[in-house]
Design a protein around this motif. Sequence first.
Motif, PDB file in Angstrom:
ATOM      1  N   ILE A  41       0.867  -1.181   0.000  1.00 47.79           N
ATOM      2  CA  ILE A  41       0.000   0.000   0.000  1.00 47.79           C
ATOM      3  C   ILE A  41       0.907   1.236   0.000  1.00 47.79           C
ATOM      4  O   ILE A  41       1.767   1.373   0.876  1.00 47.79           O
ATOM      5  CB  ILE A  41      -0.889   0.019   1.261  1.00 47.79           C
ATOM      6  N   VAL A  42       0.711   2.078  -0.996  1.00 42.35           N
ATOM      7  CA  VAL A  42       1.535   3.291  -1.103  1.00 42.35           C
ATOM      8  C   VAL A  42       0.687   4.497  -0.729  1.00 42.35           C
ATOM      9  O   VAL A  42      -0.379   4.722  -1.312  1.00 42.35           O
ATOM     10  CB  VAL A  42       2.045   3.459  -2.551  1.00 42.35           C
ATOM     11  N   LEU A  47       4.482   5.352 -11.904  1.00 43.81           N
ATOM     12  CA  LEU A  47       4.016   4.284 -12.786  1.00 43.81           C
ATOM     13  C   LEU A  47       4.434   2.916 -12.230  1.00 43.81           C
ATOM     14  O   LEU A  47       3.680   1.943 -12.290  1.00 43.81           O
ATOM     15  CB  LEU A  47       4.530   4.488 -14.214  1.00 43.81           C
ATOM     16  N   HIS A  48       5.609   2.861 -11.640  1.00 49.52           N
ATOM     17  CA  HIS A  48       6.077   1.629 -10.982  1.00 49.52           C
ATOM     18  C   HIS A  48       5.118   1.253  -9.842  1.00 49.52           C
ATOM     19  O   HIS A  48       4.683   0.101  -9.729  1.00 49.52           O
ATOM     20  CB  HIS A  48       7.503   1.856 -10.462  1.00 49.52           C
ATOM     21  N   TYR A  49       4.757   2.239  -9.015  1.00 47.58           N
ATOM     22  CA  TYR A  49       3.830   1.950  -7.909  1.00 47.58           C
ATOM     23  C   TYR A  49       2.450   1.563  -8.439  1.00 47.58           C
ATOM     24  O   TYR A  49       1.786   0.686  -7.904  1.00 47.58           O
ATOM     25  CB  TYR A  49       3.710   3.174  -6.995  1.00 47.58           C
ATOM     26  N   LYS A  50       2.034   2.243  -9.501  1.00 48.55           N
ATOM     27  CA  LYS A  50       0.702   1.970 -10.062  1.00 48.55           C
ATOM     28  C   LYS A  50       0.612   0.515 -10.538  1.00 48.55           C
ATOM     29  O   LYS A  50      -0.406  -0.139 -10.382  1.00 48.55           O
ATOM     30  CB  LYS A  50       0.470   2.949 -11.229  1.00 48.55           C
ATOM     31  N   GLU A  51       1.702   0.023 -11.095  1.00 47.05           N
ATOM     32  CA  GLU A  51       1.708  -1.350 -11.614  1.00 47.05           C
ATOM     33  C   GLU A  51       1.789  -2.397 -10.522  1.00 47.05           C
ATOM     34  O   GLU A  51       1.282  -3.508 -10.678  1.00 47.05           O
ATOM     35  CB  GLU A  51       2.933  -1.559 -12.523  1.00 47.05           C
ATOM     36  N   GLU A  92      -2.965  23.198  -5.061  1.00 43.03           N
ATOM     37  CA  GLU A  92      -3.778  23.118  -6.287  1.00 43.03           C
ATOM     38  C   GLU A  92      -3.048  22.347  -7.385  1.00 43.03           C
ATOM     39  O   GLU A  92      -3.635  21.535  -8.084  1.00 43.03           O
ATOM     40  CB  GLU A  92      -4.157  24.530  -6.749  1.00 43.03           C
ATOM     41  N   GLU A  93      -1.763  22.608  -7.508  1.00 40.25           N
ATOM     42  CA  GLU A  93      -0.981  21.918  -8.545  1.00 40.25           C
ATOM     43  C   GLU A  93      -0.943  20.403  -8.309  1.00 40.25           C
ATOM     44  O   GLU A  93      -1.075  19.608  -9.223  1.00 40.25           O
ATOM     45  CB  GLU A  93       0.444  22.490  -8.528  1.00 40.25           C
ATOM     46  N   ARG A  94      -0.774  20.041  -7.036  1.00 38.95           N
ATOM     47  CA  ARG A  94      -0.586  18.623  -6.738  1.00 38.95           C
ATOM     48  C   ARG A  94      -1.886  17.836  -6.648  1.00 38.95           C
ATOM     49  O   ARG A  94      -1.898  16.630  -6.912  1.00 38.95           O
ATOM     50  CB  ARG A  94       0.165  18.473  -5.413  1.00 38.95           C
ATOM     51  N   SER A  95      -2.984  18.495  -6.250  1.00 37.58           N
ATOM     52  CA  SER A  95      -4.253  17.764  -6.058  1.00 37.58           C
ATOM     53  C   SER A  95      -4.614  16.961  -7.303  1.00 37.58           C
ATOM     54  O   SER A  95      -5.032  15.808  -7.228  1.00 37.58           O
ATOM     55  CB  SER A  95      -5.395  18.733  -5.753  1.00 37.58           C
ATOM     56  N   VAL A  96      -4.428  17.585  -8.462  1.00 35.64           N
ATOM     57  CA  VAL A  96      -4.747  16.941  -9.735  1.00 35.64           C
ATOM     58  C   VAL A  96      -3.922  15.654  -9.907  1.00 35.64           C
ATOM     59  O   VAL A  96      -4.428  14.629 -10.361  1.00 35.64           O
ATOM     60  CB  VAL A  96      -4.390  17.902 -10.902  1.00 35.64           C
ATOM     61  N   LEU A  97      -2.647  15.751  -9.543  1.00 39.66           N
ATOM     62  CA  LEU A  97      -1.754  14.604  -9.717  1.00 39.66           C
ATOM     63  C   LEU A  97      -2.069  13.492  -8.717  1.00 39.66           C
ATOM     64  O   LEU A  97      -2.093  12.310  -9.059  1.00 39.66           O
ATOM     65  CB  LEU A  97      -0.296  15.052  -9.566  1.00 39.66           C
ATOM     66  N   TYR A  98      -2.327  13.876  -7.465  1.00 35.56           N
ATOM     67  CA  TYR A  98      -2.668  12.845  -6.467  1.00 35.56           C
ATOM     68  C   TYR A  98      -3.918  12.087  -6.923  1.00 35.56           C
ATOM     69  O   TYR A  98      -4.000  10.873  -6.829  1.00 35.56           O
ATOM     70  CB  TYR A  98      -2.930  13.475  -5.094  1.00 35.56           C
ATOM     71  N   GLU A  99      -4.896  12.827  -7.432  1.00 38.73           N
ATOM     72  CA  GLU A  99      -6.147  12.179  -7.867  1.00 38.73           C
ATOM     73  C   GLU A  99      -5.895  11.290  -9.087  1.00 38.73           C
ATOM     74  O   GLU A  99      -6.472  10.218  -9.220  1.00 38.73           O
ATOM     75  CB  GLU A  99      -7.223  13.237  -8.159  1.00 38.73           C
ATOM     76  N   LYS A 100      -5.015  11.753  -9.959  1.00 40.22           N
ATOM     77  CA  LYS A 100      -4.717  10.975 -11.165  1.00 40.22           C
ATOM     78  C   LYS A 100      -4.132   9.587 -10.834  1.00 40.22           C
ATOM     79  O   LYS A 100      -4.485   8.599 -11.452  1.00 40.22           O
ATOM     80  CB  LYS A 100      -3.736  11.780 -12.030  1.00 40.22           C
ATOM     81  N   TYR A 101      -3.245   9.547  -9.862  1.00 42.24           N
ATOM     82  CA  TYR A 101      -2.572   8.281  -9.585  1.00 42.24           C
ATOM     83  C   TYR A 101      -3.294   7.397  -8.565  1.00 42.24           C
ATOM     84  O   TYR A 101      -2.994   6.208  -8.436  1.00 42.24           O
ATOM     85  CB  TYR A 101      -1.142   8.542  -9.087  1.00 42.24           C
ATOM     86  N   ALA A 102      -4.259   7.962  -7.823  1.00 39.77           N
ATOM     87  CA  ALA A 102      -4.866   7.211  -6.715  1.00 39.77           C
ATOM     88  C   ALA A 102      -5.749   6.069  -7.191  1.00 39.77           C
ATOM     89  O   ALA A 102      -6.547   6.229  -8.111  1.00 39.77           O
ATOM     90  CB  ALA A 102      -5.689   8.163  -5.856  1.00 39.77           C
ATOM     91  N   ASP A 103      -5.614   4.915  -6.521  1.00 40.87           N
ATOM     92  CA  ASP A 103      -6.597   3.837  -6.690  1.00 40.87           C
ATOM     93  C   ASP A 103      -7.726   4.030  -5.683  1.00 40.87           C
ATOM     94  O   ASP A 103      -8.854   3.656  -5.930  1.00 40.87           O
ATOM     95  CB  ASP A 103      -5.928   2.467  -6.433  1.00 40.87           C
TER      96      ASP A 103
END
Length: 168
Positions: A8-9, A92-96, A135-146
């Motif tokens: 779990i990341v 991407l490594h964590y996502k996989e 604001e900049e990071r929220s988009v990215l956190y949401e993009k990668y979150a499962d």
Amino acid sequence: MMKDGKSIVLIGMPGVGKSTIGVILAKEIGYQFLDADLLIQEQEGMLLKDIIATKGHDGFLAVENQVNRDVDAKHSVIATGGSAVYCEEAMLHYKETCQIVYLRCPYEILSKRLGDLKGRGVALKEGQTLLDLYEERSVLYEKYADVIIDEDNKGIEETLELLKEKFC
Ligand SMILES: Nc1ncnc2c1ncn2[C@@H]1O[C@H](COP(=O)(O)OP(=O)(O)OP(=O)(O)O)[C@@H](O)[C@H]1O
Ligand SMILES: O=C(O)C1=C[C@@H](O)[C@@H](O)[C@H](O)C1
Ligand SMILES: [Mg+2]
């Protein structure tokens, strides 16, 4: 223990509690705990804030990318640094290989919780405020979150219970 053994990341802004909550979660579900910030400090032989001061913002992110990309751990809770989300290869490594959980905390609560940003070693660019960063990071956190866990006004124990409901 969780069934599939996937790690779990935890991702999210500095101060959301990735490290504080991560270590308790690991203990309670029978996992190991890894803190990517500590792996970075160990590898570089320097504190995070000194790495940022010496190598600059981009140099720090290059190290953060390499360290997170090279994490190969099962049955672990991994607390990342708040800026790990800029490290595409690592994410991407964590996502996989893992389940990515975004601990989301409203800006108003977070800004009260965080004291001295510089002392904490937050990777702010020149002239950037905490709100800009949020604001900049929220988009990215949401993009990668499962999975997204909303902290709102929850205490550490309540957030932990939500995490355990998801993973046990
Ligand atoms: N409801 C809450 N949930 C999580 N942490 C809380 C809460 N209320 C207060 N705190 C405090 O906020 C701090 C969270 O810091 P912590 O170092 O765990 O954050 P982090 O997400 O690991 O940040 P970083 O990205 O800088 O590593 C701790 O001091 C913790 O006690
Ligand atoms: O959010 C950030 O920019 C950071 C958070 C810390 O966990 C460290 O990873 C580093 O100091 C950068
Ligand atoms: Mg941390």
